[in-house]
Structures are given as C-alpha cells and as structure tokens.
Design an enzyme around this catalytic site. Structure first.
Site, mmCIF file in Angstrom:
data_model
loop_
_atom_site.group_PDB
_atom_site.id
_atom_site.type_symbol
_atom_site.label_atom_id
_atom_site.label_comp_id
_atom_site.label_asym_id
_atom_site.label_seq_id
_atom_site.Cartn_x
_atom_site.Cartn_y
_atom_site.Cartn_z
ATOM 1 C CD GLN A 146 29.767 -43.815 4.289
ATOM 2 O OE1 GLN A 146 30.300 -44.355 5.242
ATOM 3 N NE2 GLN A 146 30.459 -43.485 3.209
ATOM 4 C CG PHE B 206 34.867 -41.264 9.072
ATOM 5 C CD1 PHE B 206 35.144 -39.994 8.602
ATOM 6 C CD2 PHE B 206 34.340 -41.400 10.351
ATOM 7 C CE1 PHE B 206 34.907 -38.868 9.395
ATOM 8 C CE2 PHE B 206 34.099 -40.292 11.151
ATOM 9 C CZ PHE B 206 34.388 -39.027 10.671
ATOM 10 C CD GLU C 101 31.332 -47.536 0.104
ATOM 11 O OE1 GLU C 101 32.342 -47.076 0.660
ATOM 12 O OE2 GLU C 101 31.318 -47.834 -1.097
ATOM 13 N NE ARG D 12 39.570 -45.605 -4.808
ATOM 14 C CZ ARG D 12 39.599 -44.569 -5.670
ATOM 15 N NH1 ARG D 12 40.700 -43.876 -5.840
ATOM 16 N NH2 ARG D 12 38.534 -44.249 -6.362
ATOM 17 N NE ARG E 79 38.301 -38.363 5.103
ATOM 18 C CZ ARG E 79 38.091 -37.383 5.981
ATOM 19 N NH1 ARG E 79 38.181 -37.617 7.263
ATOM 20 N NH2 ARG E 79 37.778 -36.186 5.580
ATOM 21 C CB THR F 155 38.181 -48.390 -9.230
ATOM 22 O OG1 THR F 155 37.643 -49.219 -8.202
ATOM 23 C CG2 THR F 155 39.150 -47.411 -8.617
ATOM 24 C CB ALA G 123 34.629 -43.129 -4.503
ATOM 25 C CD GLU H 183 37.984 -41.957 -0.580
ATOM 26 O OE1 GLU H 183 37.598 -41.552 -1.703
ATOM 27 O OE2 GLU H 183 38.102 -43.152 -0.313
#
Lengths: 767, 152
Positions: free
Chosen positions: A191, A222, A226, A304, A336, A434, A503, A707
C-alpha cells in the site's frame, strides 16, 4: 456506474504479483524465522541447508550492504535479526533457491541454537515492566478531575478488545530484479511504494533514485500491507541485488499469518460520570496498547485511538491517556480503522455499563450525548456540518426503531431458549492522516495524440475502487468517455514521495491531484481552441461530451481534433500536479488543532438472535444510515460500506487471535482463524445514503468511505449483550471482544452449572 | 508421467511430475493465472476450478488426477469478448472488490448451474460456502448469482 476495472477480474486476466510471468532464471526465496518469542541467537548453522540441491544462497544480517533497519517511524526493527530475537516468526535468514519447494526444504535444514528468555505477551504486564515504545500520550478537554463531584452516577470498568488478522486473500509477496547501473526494480504488493523504496534504499545503501517500486494492484490490503509489505520487498531486493538475478517471494498463508502483525489488542480502564438523566459529564480512559515487538505504525495508531475515544458524543470533560506497550508478539500494525475502533469500543462499553446502573436502555444515553454543530472534540477541533444527530434521527425513523423494539420484546416473551438483542451504533470518524505531513499527493496526467489519457498517482488499487474514481475525475473534467482514461501502475518513478494509500484518503488526496493536473491541461486546450476558432477572450469555450462548444454552439472541433491541433501547435499535453489538504494543522506539544479535513458520521441498528442453549447466534439485520457525502460511485461505496461492516462484525464476534503465553500463535491458518463466510452474513443488510454533499476538502463533494463503516460492527457486541440479558437479566456483562460462542455461553450461564440446573427445572415445571 | 486432458475445451497433453498439484499445473505450466492460491489447504476457495462438472479446490488435487478429465477455469467462462451472464451480473451488482476471490467464486457458481440451473437461495449459499471473500460481505455476490438464475 460500473467499475470498468472489474472486467479483467471476471475474466481472470488481472495480474497480481504472483501472476506476472517471471523471466527465465528467476529464483525463489523463503524465510527462516525465529521459533521463539524472546531470546538470543547463540549460533546459526546454515551448512546443511546450503548444500541441498538447487539452493543458490542463504542471506543473513551480515550480508546487508546498508543498514539492517526497516522501522518507518521509529528505527527499531531489523530486517534480519542478528542478536536478540523479539517475536516468534521474526525473520533471521533468506534462503534463495531455483524453485519455491527447494527454498522451503532448505529452510527446514537451518539449525538455530538459542538462549530463550521469558516472553511478555500482555500489554499491562509490559506496562508494569516499563516496556513503553514512546512516552504516554494524553488528550484532555475541560477538567475531568473536578467534574466527578457534579455527577449523579460514576461507573468504572475495564474493556478488552482482541487482535484481528487481515486475511487479505492475496498473501504478501514481492518480485525484484537488478536493472542497469546497479539499481533495482521491485514489483511489490504494498500500500506504500515510497515506504518500500525508502527502506530498500537504506538496506542496499543506494540512493532512492536507484530503487524503483511498481505496484499493479493488491488482492486486499486493509492496512496489512501499509507497513508490513516492506520486509518481503526488501528481502527480494537484497537477494536480487547480491545475486544479480530476479528473485521472487510469495509467503504461503501460514507464513503470512505467523510472521506479520495484526490489529492491536487493547486493554483499557474507564471511568464515566453522568447526571441521573443520562448526560455524560466526565470521561476518563486509559488505553494499554499491545504494540508487539516493534513500533511499526503503533504510535500513529495510538494517536487515532485518542482522537476517537469519545466516538460520536460530546463530553465536556475528558482525560484520555494511552500507553504504547512493547511485547514479544509480531509487531502489530495498521488495520482498517487504525486504532479508532479500539477507542470507540471502550466508550460504548462505558455507556452500556452506565445504562445498566441507571436502568435505562443504552440508546437513551447514546442519543442524549450525540455531537451537535460546533461541539468541541478533545483535540480542540469543532464539529462542522455535523451529521451525528441527523443520521441517528433518520435511522430510527426510516427503519422504525419503535416497532423493532416491540418485536424484540414480543419475541423474547414468547421464546425461552432463543433471545433477540438490538443495539444502535453511531459513528464519527475523522478524515486525514493525523500526521499532517502525509496529507499530500501528486499526479501525472498525459493526454496522448490519439486522445487517450494515462494517469499516474500514488494511489494503490486494492479493491476499494480508487482507480475507477480517479478515472471518473479525469473523464468528468475533460468531458470524455471514461474508456479513454487508463490508470497506470503505481510507480515511484512517475509519482514520487507519496503517502501510503491509507486513512481512507486515497481517492480524496490523489483525486484532488488528478483534478488539478487535468484542469491545467484543459486550460491549455481551451486556449488552443480559442486560437483555432479565432474567438475573443470573452467568448465561452467548453468541451462537452468530446465536442468543443463556442458560446453554447457546437463547433467542428472534437476532442481528438483539438488534441491533435494543440500538439501541432506545440502545446504541452501533460501535467504534473501536487495537492495538499488545506487548513489542517495539529500542534503535538499542546495536543490541539484541526487535524481532520472533515468527519464522517452515521448510525447503524443491529439485531441478533441468540440460541441460549448452544451460545450460537445469527445476525437478523444490520440497517444503516451512512453519510457518504455526494457519493462519486454508489455501487463502489455501498460495497465498501457492507464489506467494512462485515469486517467490523468479524472482529467483534468470531475472529479470535490466540497466542500461547510463550508467544506462539495458535490460530495460524485459515482453518483455525475464521473470517465470516456466506452463512455468517446478516440475513438483511441495508445501507441508506444520507443525502449530504460534503462542502469540505474532498473530491467532488464526496466523503471517504474505506474505514468509517467498519465501526458499525461494534454495535453487534452490545446487541449480543442485550440478548444475554434478555435470557438472564442479572448476567454479568464483560467487555471482552470478540464475543465468541464460548464466551457468550459462559456469560449466559455464569456461574456455570447452578443456573442451568435451576432454569431447566423451572422449564420442566412450566411444561 | 504424461496426462491427457481437456482444458477450457482444448485437448492438452502434458508431461508432469507425480507430486505436482493441479493449481501449479494450471498456473505455472499452462500460465492460466486466473486461478488463485489463497490458503493452500482448501479453506478459502480462491483456487476453485471445475473438473468433470464438479467444483474442486485445485490446491488439494494432484495434477495427475485430471488425466482424461474435462477441466474448466475462469479463463473458460467467456466466449471471446462476450462475457457470460454470470460474469456480467458480477459486474452489474458490484460483486467484486479486489478480485482475488472472484475467479473461485465464479467457478463455484458456474458448477452449481451445471448441476442445477434453477437453484434456491439456500443452494446458492451452499455452493459458495467454501469460498471466502474478505472485501464485499457477500451480499452483492449472492445478488449476482440469484439474478443469473432469474434472468433479471
């Protein structure tokens, strides 16, 4: 509008990493990993393995020409362990052989001598031992400490939520080959191509421009690809670089589950204070996040959790603290929701417990405390275009909550063994990374002389339909048929310094960059048309459905002619554009700011039927009103919402990650780790679109979709709790997700034995 | 050993090692990469193909077992450029996201239709119970298969 990219899928023609025909002489790699969760390498004996037929080479840490480091945020993760072993499945050596089978045979012949240390698998235990990855983080609003005295009711408790294995159906994989000039090209299932590029450059001690990363598409991500696609990409890059030959690695399912991290398990303490009417005055929460053996993305995930610790509610006094605890599990990672769901499960648990004490339905407290316009979040941002109450109101009206409740009550009166439970789940999820820095994207758009269009961005297609949405953006701006637009592979040579597709922001950020680039080209084309039509600057020229109009009148210029004439006049038909989300900022020292471009809201109603003899359950329905903004593609968005809901429900119910106390994973295959199958789907799933064009910084007034709907799944936990209480009103509800059949059964009959006996006896006398 | 079988209607003669799995024969030797490997233990159904009219997990079948058999893979569903009705309905109802489970899902549904052209919803569910999809939540998949039955 149909997703045109799907046509290749149904024909079996879409290529994933493992489908690319490897060049002659491609080698295959397999990974030798730590059999223990904590310890030290004493000796690594590769001799027998090296002598096996078809084995080419075995690489260990000492073969790395650069730095043995793949930690993206905090440099605390080696590619290949060379001293301390921190988790079961930690890579130690890479075997490269002529074929996959021989590579795996050789892995079995590697002899590791080690000294084993005691392992810590629990976040609270790690906390007590002072094993924190970063200092604790605290968000606060108002003054929670002094607010308790104004509360009529104060409830305290704990909540646990378990890990979750991604089960992207395509396992992790990568394919790398040397290119001229000493560089390397990597085809990865990631990702985050830039993350892979940066890490591989560091491992190989190469400048980033000598590492090219290319991504076709992913068979699901998902969040699991990442940060954790990086290791495998680096391994193939290392082997290909050293051997000067193409090298491929495809993890088999068991390796993938054992060696990669999962959603972070959390253990949390809460304290909630309310008025007797159910207004929440104060909330204090402490999160213990089980990060696993390295930071990976844990610190951002922890943030988060804090951002979403009050979910969809306005609470005037909040104190939320979070600890990032280092344990001896594989480094847990993005999944996710990225920590948001874990935070939201705790506030919902607190509300449920408070409702029990107040003797009201939890939905009374939920509704009373929903966010309104201009309410402040604990991080200082205020709600704007807040859809918390409108979505709630629409859901309970449209789906007739009153009638649902009556039906449940009636059913529960008439049935002794089967009980129904109903719960509502409002959500609020902030959109933007974020970490403000990451909210940027770039796009490269070419219009070719035959009128076809090629687009490169940093977006990764992993099933979420981002490629289709990007095509829609270009086709809309140029007003051409969508079949003219092609989305190229995601490649670091065409789109550099990109953020991960994560995100939920892929379509927003990259879509905006595509929009800017297309507008740049369109502006030049219009100027060219002006010259061609010898019109004045005040004349109105536009392209509509591939035809050029002058002051509303059709001209002889078509899209193709315009493009060709513009090229002949030496007009640039390409544009590169950069987009950065405007207006967002966050001061990390004050933990205040406006980190999100906007929020996504919605409300779900979930009903279950529990078989109180067996502890099994069925999902009667999930009915949702979701804030899609002005959806760019309702077919894609609806499917995203439904799939996310199922994943959230899976996390809360049947998906259970089990490690032994020695840190060995027991649920390491798809026969022991169960994801929802067709039988587990709700009998009815309905997703209604809240008609609400989003005026904030999103592409074409849409809203991010990836998400947020996952968190509707949290509602099922409390539907099940309500069914349990319908069976045994004094059942002690434990907040410990997932609610597996076993856990549910234990809650139904606790204390075991006696209650069951009494119930069966009563039943017999009734008859 | 040499086996002789029909793949998507075409007679094929191939020399193979005895321990080769059907999925490897299809993907590696015949380059039919539409068939996917998801779990290697028959749990996920991504590798589903049709052998003599029945859906099988090609990761659990030895290649030599298809000697003298008729094998259909996802590549055999469309006639040239014309997609089958089932494939068209997968597109129409959005029964696809990442596409990795799609070939197996299509083959399970197609095998069901070979046996029973008018299956009930329960029979459809049974047919795809061994096919896992992590993206969609199954609803559009069921819709796509159901509407192929009803001809909607």
């Amino acid at each position: 509008m149909k997703n045109y990219d799907w046509i290749q899928h149904v024909r079996g023609e879409s290529l994933f990493v493992d489908d690319i025909t490897p060049p002659e002489g491609t080698l295959h790699a397999a990974v030798f990993s730590s059999p223990i969760a904590h310890g030290k390498i004493i000796n690594l004996d590769l001799e027998i393995a090296k002598k096996l037929n078809d084995v080419i080479e075995i690489f260990t840490a000492k073969d790395i020409p650069g730095e043995n480091q793949i930690g993206a945020i905090i440099p605390d993760e080696q590619l290949l362990a060379d001293g301390i072993l921190d988790f079961c499945g930690q890579p130690i050596a890479i075997v490269v052989a002529k074929d996959n089978f021989s590579a795996h045979q050789a892995v079995k012949q590697i002899k590791l001598e080690f000294q084993e240390y005691s392992a810590v698998t629990d976040a609270r235990e790690a906390f007590q031992k002072g094993q924190l990855i970063i200092p604790p983080q605290t968000f606060s609003l108002g003054d929670a400490d002094s607010a308790w005295k104004d509360c009529d009711l104060i409830v305290e408790g704990t909540a646990e939520s378990g890990g979750q294995e991604h089960i992207y159906l395509e396992t992790q994989g990568s394919f790398a080959f040397p290119v001229e000039g000493g560089g390397i090209k990597i085809i990865s299932s990631t990702q985050a191509p830039t993350t892979v590029q940066r890490a591989a450059a560091r491992i190989l001690n190469l400048p980033m421009n000598k590492v090219e990363v290319d991504v076709l598409r992913l068979g699901g991500g998902f969040g699991g690809k990442e940060d954790q696609a990086t290791a495998w990409a680096c391994m193939t890059a290392l082997a290909a670089f050293k051997l000067k030959r193409p090298v491929k690695i495809i993890l088999n399912r068991q390796e993938d589950i054992r060696m990669t991290g999962k959603r972070h398990p959390y253990s949390s303490d809460f304290k909630i204070g309310l008025t007797k009417e159910g207004k929440i005055l104060a909330y204090e929460v402490t999160f213990y996040q089980n990060a696993g053996a390295a930071a990976d993305l844990a610190t951002a995930i922890l943030d988060r959790t804090l951002f979403h610790c009050t979910n969809s509610y306005f609470i005037p006094n909040v104190k939320a603290t979070a600890y990032c605890c280092k344990t001896n599990l594989p480094p847990n990672t993005a999944f996710r929701g990225f920590g948001g769901p874990q935070g939201m499960f705790v506030i919902e648990s607190a509300i449920y417990k408070a409702a029990e004490k107040l003797g009201v339905d939890p939905m009374v407290i939920q509704e009373k405390n929903l966010l309104s316009e201009d309410d402040e979040f604990p991080y200082g941002q205020k709600t704007k275009y807040c859809m918390a109450r409108p979505s709630w109101k629409k859901a309970i009206g449209k789906y007739n909550l009153g009638e649902m409740k009556n039906q449940v009550e009636k059913f529960n009166l008439e049935n002794k063994i089967f009980k129904k439970g109903l719960a509502l789940m409002p959500i609020c999820f902030g959109i933007s990374f974020t970490n403000t820095m990451l909210n940027q994207a770039n796009a490269l758009v070419h219009v070719y002389t035959d009128g076809s269009i090629g687009i490169s961005t940093g977006a990764i297609e992993m099933g979420q339909g981002v490629n289709m949405k990007l095509r829609q953006v270009a086709a809309t701006i140029f007003s051409v048929d969508i079949s003219r637009v092609k989305i190229e592979t995601t490649n670091t040579s065409r789109a550099a310094n990109t953020s991960a597709t994560a995100a939920s922001s892929g379509a927003d950020l990259n879509g905006k960059a595509v929009q800017i680039a297309c507008n740049n080209i369109l502006e030049r084309l219009i100027k060219s048309a002006q010259q061609e039509l010898k019109s004045n600057e005040t004349d109105q020229i536009e392209v509509k459905d591939e035809i050029v109009y002058l002051n509303g009148n059709q001209t002889e210029l078509t899209w193709n002619i315009l493009v060709q004439k513009s090229y002949a006049k030496r007009t640039s038909l390409s544009s590169q554009a950069h987009y950065a989300t405007p207006g967002i900022h966050f001061d990390k020292s004050k933990v205040k700011g406006e980190p999100f471009a906007y929020h996504v809201y919605g409300t779900a109603i979930i009903q279950v039927t529990v078989d109180c003899l067996r502890g099994t359950y069925e999902i009667d329905f999930v009915k949702v009103v979701h804030d899609f903004g002005k959806s760019m593609n309702p077919i894609i968005d609806r499917s995203q919402a439904e799939g996310a809901i199922m994943q959230g429900i899976g996390w809360m119910t049947i998906e259970e990650v089990i490690y032994t106390k020695y840190g060995k994973l027991l649920t390491d295959s798809m026969s022991t780790y169960k994801v929802p199958d067709v039988y587990f789907t709700p009998k009815e799933i309905e997703v209604d679109f809240l008609d609400n064009p989003n005026p904030s910084a999103a592409i074409f007034n849409s809203k991010a979709i990836g998400e947020p709907p996952l968190m509707y799944g949290i509602g099922i936990y409390f539907s099940l709790c309500n069914a349990i209480k319908a069976f045994r009103s004094n059942a002690e509800i434990k907040n410990s997700a997932p609610m597996t059949n076993e856990k549910l059964l234990l809650m139904l009959y606790e204390p075991a034995g006696q209650n069951l006996k009494r119930k069966l006896k009563n039943k017999m006398t009734v008859k | 050993m040499i086996i002789n079988f029909k793949i998507n209607g075409k007679e094929t003669l191939i020399n193979l090692t005895k321990n080769k799995r059907l999925i490897d024969l299809l993907r590696d030797d015949l380059k039919l990469t539409g068939t996917k490997e998801g779990c290697s233990i028959g749990e996920c159904g991504a590798c589903t193909v049709i052998v003599n009219g029945k859906a099988v997990n090609s990761c659990l079948v030895l290649a030599q077992q298809v000697d003298e058999c008729d094998v259909i893979t996802v590549e055999g569903l469309a006639e040239g450029n014309k997609l089958s009705e089932l494939q068209q309905n997968f597109l129409k109802y959005g029964a696809i996201q990442c596409g990795f489970c799609t070939p197996g899902m299509l083959m399970s549904a197609y095998a069901l239709f070979l046996e029973n052209p008018t299956p009930s919803r329960e029979e459809i569910e049974t047919a795809i119970e061994g096919n896992l999809c992590r993206c969609t939540g199954y609803k559009p998949i069921i819709q796509a298969i159901t509407s192929t039955v009803s001809g909607e």
